[in-house]
Motif scaffolding. Sequence first.
Motif, PDB file in Angstrom:
ATOM      1  N   ASN A 474       0.758  -1.518  -0.222  1.00 39.02           N
ATOM      2  CA  ASN A 474      -0.232  -0.021   0.082  1.00 39.02           C
ATOM      3  C   ASN A 474       0.878   1.123   0.096  1.00 39.02           C
ATOM      4  N   ALA A 475      -0.329   2.160   0.082  1.00 38.83           N
ATOM      5  CA  ALA A 475       1.372   3.672  -0.393  1.00 38.83           C
ATOM      6  C   ALA A 475       1.955   3.636   1.034  1.00 38.83           C
ATOM      7  N   VAL A 476       1.659   3.549   2.058  1.00 38.17           N
ATOM      8  CA  VAL A 476       2.467   3.775   3.526  1.00 38.17           C
ATOM      9  C   VAL A 476       3.614   2.980   3.267  1.00 38.17           C
ATOM     10  N   GLU A 477       3.215   1.291   3.018  1.00 39.56           N
ATOM     11  CA  GLU A 477       4.503   0.348   3.082  1.00 39.56           C
ATOM     12  C   GLU A 477       5.357   0.979   1.826  1.00 39.56           C
ATOM     13  N   PHE A 478       5.362   1.064   0.350  1.00 36.12           N
ATOM     14  CA  PHE A 478       5.947   1.349  -0.365  1.00 36.12           C
ATOM     15  C   PHE A 478       6.387   2.944  -0.586  1.00 36.12           C
ATOM     16  N   GLU A 479       5.950   3.669   0.595  1.00 38.00           N
ATOM     17  CA  GLU A 479       6.182   5.268   1.012  1.00 38.00           C
ATOM     18  C   GLU A 479       8.024   4.266   2.090  1.00 38.00           C
ATOM     19  N   LEU A 480       7.487   3.777   3.094  1.00 40.34           N
ATOM     20  CA  LEU A 480       8.427   3.792   3.582  1.00 40.34           C
ATOM     21  C   LEU A 480      10.156   2.328   2.623  1.00 40.34           C
ATOM     22  N   ALA A 494      27.252  11.822   0.841  1.00 41.25           N
ATOM     23  CA  ALA A 494      27.514  12.288   2.023  1.00 41.25           C
ATOM     24  C   ALA A 494      28.688  12.205   1.829  1.00 41.25           C
ATOM     25  N   ALA A 495      30.029  11.298   0.949  1.00 35.13           N
ATOM     26  CA  ALA A 495      30.819  11.259   0.822  1.00 35.13           C
ATOM     27  C   ALA A 495      31.455  11.614   0.106  1.00 35.13           C
ATOM     28  N   ASP A 496      30.634  12.224  -1.256  1.00 34.60           N
ATOM     29  CA  ASP A 496      30.948  12.499  -2.104  1.00 34.60           C
ATOM     30  C   ASP A 496      31.211  14.748  -1.537  1.00 34.60           C
ATOM     31  N   LYS A 497      30.312  15.020  -0.668  1.00 30.55           N
ATOM     32  CA  LYS A 497      30.020  15.994  -0.789  1.00 30.55           C
ATOM     33  C   LYS A 497      30.572  16.034   1.142  1.00 30.55           C
ATOM     34  N   TYR A 498      31.136  15.484   1.736  1.00 31.08           N
ATOM     35  CA  TYR A 498      31.689  15.772   2.814  1.00 31.08           C
ATOM     36  C   TYR A 498      30.669  16.096   3.616  1.00 31.08           C
ATOM     37  N   GLU A 499      29.186  15.436   3.634  1.00 30.35           N
ATOM     38  CA  GLU A 499      27.912  15.807   4.186  1.00 30.35           C
ATOM     39  C   GLU A 499      27.306  14.275   4.986  1.00 30.35           C
ATOM     40  N   PRO A 500      27.754  14.539   6.459  1.00 34.43           N
ATOM     41  CA  PRO A 500      26.831  13.035   6.749  1.00 34.43           C
ATOM     42  C   PRO A 500      25.995  13.528   6.804  1.00 34.43           C
ATOM     43  N   SER A 501      24.976  14.652   7.372  1.00 35.04           N
ATOM     44  CA  SER A 501      24.175  15.117   7.679  1.00 35.04           C
ATOM     45  C   SER A 501      23.014  14.538   6.395  1.00 35.04           C
ATOM     46  N   TYR A 502      23.501  13.777   5.057  1.00 37.72           N
ATOM     47  CA  TYR A 502      23.297  13.651   4.479  1.00 37.72           C
ATOM     48  C   TYR A 502      21.861  12.251   5.252  1.00 37.72           C
ATOM     49  N   ILE A 503      22.436  11.560   6.721  1.00 34.02           N
ATOM     50  CA  ILE A 503      23.153  10.146   6.618  1.00 34.02           C
ATOM     51  C   ILE A 503      21.994  10.204   7.798  1.00 34.02           C
ATOM     52  N   ALA A 504      22.011  11.224   8.531  1.00 34.61           N
ATOM     53  CA  ALA A 504      21.053  11.817   9.740  1.00 34.61           C
ATOM     54  C   ALA A 504      20.143  12.131   8.609  1.00 34.61           C
ATOM     55  N   ARG A 505      19.832  12.700   8.117  1.00 37.35           N
ATOM     56  CA  ARG A 505      18.195  13.416   7.212  1.00 37.35           C
ATOM     57  C   ARG A 505      17.943  11.424   7.030  1.00 37.35           C
ATOM     58  N   PHE A 506      18.336  10.658   6.165  1.00 41.60           N
ATOM     59  CA  PHE A 506      18.014   9.624   5.713  1.00 41.60           C
ATOM     60  C   PHE A 506      17.017   9.741   7.248  1.00 41.60           C
ATOM     61  N   VAL A 510      12.955   7.960   7.233  1.00 37.53           N
ATOM     62  CA  VAL A 510      13.518   6.296   7.206  1.00 37.53           C
ATOM     63  C   VAL A 510      12.193   6.671   8.844  1.00 37.53           C
ATOM     64  N   ALA A 511      12.566   6.597   9.851  1.00 43.37           N
ATOM     65  CA  ALA A 511      11.890   7.062  11.249  1.00 43.37           C
ATOM     66  C   ALA A 511      10.644   7.399  10.863  1.00 43.37           C
ATOM     67  N   GLN A 512      10.330   8.795  11.054  1.00 41.57           N
ATOM     68  CA  GLN A 512       9.671   8.773  10.366  1.00 41.57           C
ATOM     69  C   GLN A 512       8.385   8.086   9.727  1.00 41.57           C
ATOM     70  N   LYS A 513       8.604   7.213   8.611  1.00 40.44           N
ATOM     71  CA  LYS A 513       7.911   7.083   7.276  1.00 40.44           C
ATOM     72  C   LYS A 513       7.720   5.272   8.038  1.00 40.44           C
ATOM     73  N   THR A 539       9.804  -4.508   8.311  1.00 40.13           N
ATOM     74  CA  THR A 539      10.587  -2.942   9.681  1.00 40.13           C
ATOM     75  C   THR A 539      11.833  -4.526  10.005  1.00 40.13           C
ATOM     76  N   ALA A 540      12.075  -5.149   9.536  1.00 45.93           N
ATOM     77  CA  ALA A 540      13.462  -6.105   9.771  1.00 45.93           C
ATOM     78  C   ALA A 540      14.695  -5.182   9.180  1.00 45.93           C
ATOM     79  N   ALA A 541      14.645  -5.234   8.157  1.00 44.25           N
ATOM     80  CA  ALA A 541      15.018  -4.041   6.675  1.00 44.25           C
ATOM     81  C   ALA A 541      14.648  -2.661   7.331  1.00 44.25           C
ATOM     82  N   THR A 542      13.767  -2.178   8.010  1.00 50.56           N
ATOM     83  CA  THR A 542      14.361  -1.134   8.313  1.00 50.56           C
ATOM     84  C   THR A 542      14.951  -0.836   9.254  1.00 50.56           C
TER      85      THR A 542
END
Length: 561
Positions: A474-480, A494-506, A510-513, A539-542
């Motif tokens: 369903n739409a919610v599962e697919f978003e996740l 994150a490595a290309d731009k030296y921006e760990p923030s990308y991973i934090a935002r990821f 993911v947690a919100q979804k 759930t395990a993959a998340t």
Amino acid sequence: MDYKKYIAEKLKIDGVTEEEVYDALALPPTSEMGDYALPCFRFAKIFRKSPALIAEQLKGQISPDGVISEVSAVNGYLNFKVNKTRLSQEVIGRILSERDAYGASDEGKGRTICIDYSSINIAKPFHIGHLSTTVLGAALYRILNFLGYKSVGINHLGDYGTQFGKLISAYKRWGDRETVEKGGIRALNELYVRFHREAEEHPEYDDEARAYFKKIEEKDEECLALFRWFKELTLKDVQKIYDLLDVHFDSYAGESFYSDKMGPVVEELKEKGLLVESQGAQVVDLEAYGMPPCIILKSDGTSLYATRDMAAAIYRKKTYDFYKCLYVVAYQQNLHFKQFFKVLELMGKEWAKDLVHVAYGMVSLEEGTMSTRKGNVVFLEDVINRCIEKALAIITEKNPDLENKEEVAQKVGVGAVIFGALYNSKIKDIVFSYDKVLNFDGETSVYVQYTCARANSVLEKGGIPESWEAIEPNAVEFELVKAISALPETVKDAADKYEPSYIARFAVDVAQKFNKFYFDCKILGAEDERTKNFRLALTAATLQALKNAFSLLGIGIPDKM
Ligand code: ARG
């Protein structure tokens, strides 16, 4: 399966390579628009047609199949929807089989990257201003290793300069062994602050300090022993913080390490005709590059910060043969890096292009900022400990029966400090707020950790299914599913731009979804076994994706909270 590759292979655009199409394919902000989109604006110039028309024409090239379920041209974008069941199967399957390696790659194989981070100053407080360089550097270290590079972590200690003469002078006048031994950095800092206060009325102290520094340079035994002792005390003190933050270094070669390696650099500059005299000092003129001159030797013949950095860069190239050398240092030093990078380039070091200043913004506490000289500094250790205490209080209130609360509080408190420094784009100035970083409902590490504990508890009850298969999500599962599928690309960006923030935002995304999924879809009480198993696998993959992301940031995840 690489969907972008699949699409790029099918699209044939004259004058544009498959790689270019691949790179241009983006993830649209919402699923209604599609799962992938090709913005056609960039081709408008080549074809002298409107982006809308180009999208319309390209649309004819792809007909839906088992992989692509829908193609549409909207406002100059060519949008693709993929087969959701297939994508879900692949993403979850991949994560559950790659486990801790999900998101890793070997793109950096055989390449070494030096990372200069933390780089604290001996006998000076490890204050909140060092937080970013320390956790950013450590995150880049892990991220680059994860991508197959060999990271070399270097703590370029500030252990050179007249301030050590000042410290010796202060210690001899007011210090005693026991107090300093016990007080560590704080005691040394007090001596330093007192020196500055009193030297205002006694300028002769400054002369004495200079004389002591000269003695260190001349390897006078007593002075050298004191200097080494200060260094030892400082490193012992900061190790507590490095342990808490789980930060490591491969080298502690600091500024003094280069004191005998600068001669050849100065010689080479002379030989190449780059040194000119200016008011008694030896400098490299950088006017042609719009910069003030880079001072190499002061009029009294002593070296400067830049001279030592040049010797260090040359040494690192020789020792590690780096592919890149990163300097994780505040933007206040922009000019310094630009200058000495340029001087190395003028010396003909072709590798000067591989030196990168990874600049970041200031961190201050809500209460106000600090200055080392006046002594009103905020020690990082205090900030971390206060976060751990506050975390413990919150956890005790929310879940009084939780076992090993202290351990959990440490992960939560330390995580909050790290995440607080890594969540925003690194160049932004940050005002650190305890309430904000420990907000269970905010864009915080504790929110992510709590989500993981929730996922963990579902899995404890339901188990990870041995066999499962994707259903039409369903739409919610697919978003996740799509959110967790983004880790490999996120790590690479994150490595290309030296921006760990990308991973934090990821992780927050993911947690919100996941939470939406958790509340909208019954996992354990699903309508049938097939759906339940699919949801458990999701759930395990998340959980796995979040664990991998957090371990790159250096943040632990408690099983229970
Ligand atoms: N110790 C310096 C400071 O606190 C930072 C050193 C950064 N690294 C370097 N290679 N210059 O400002």
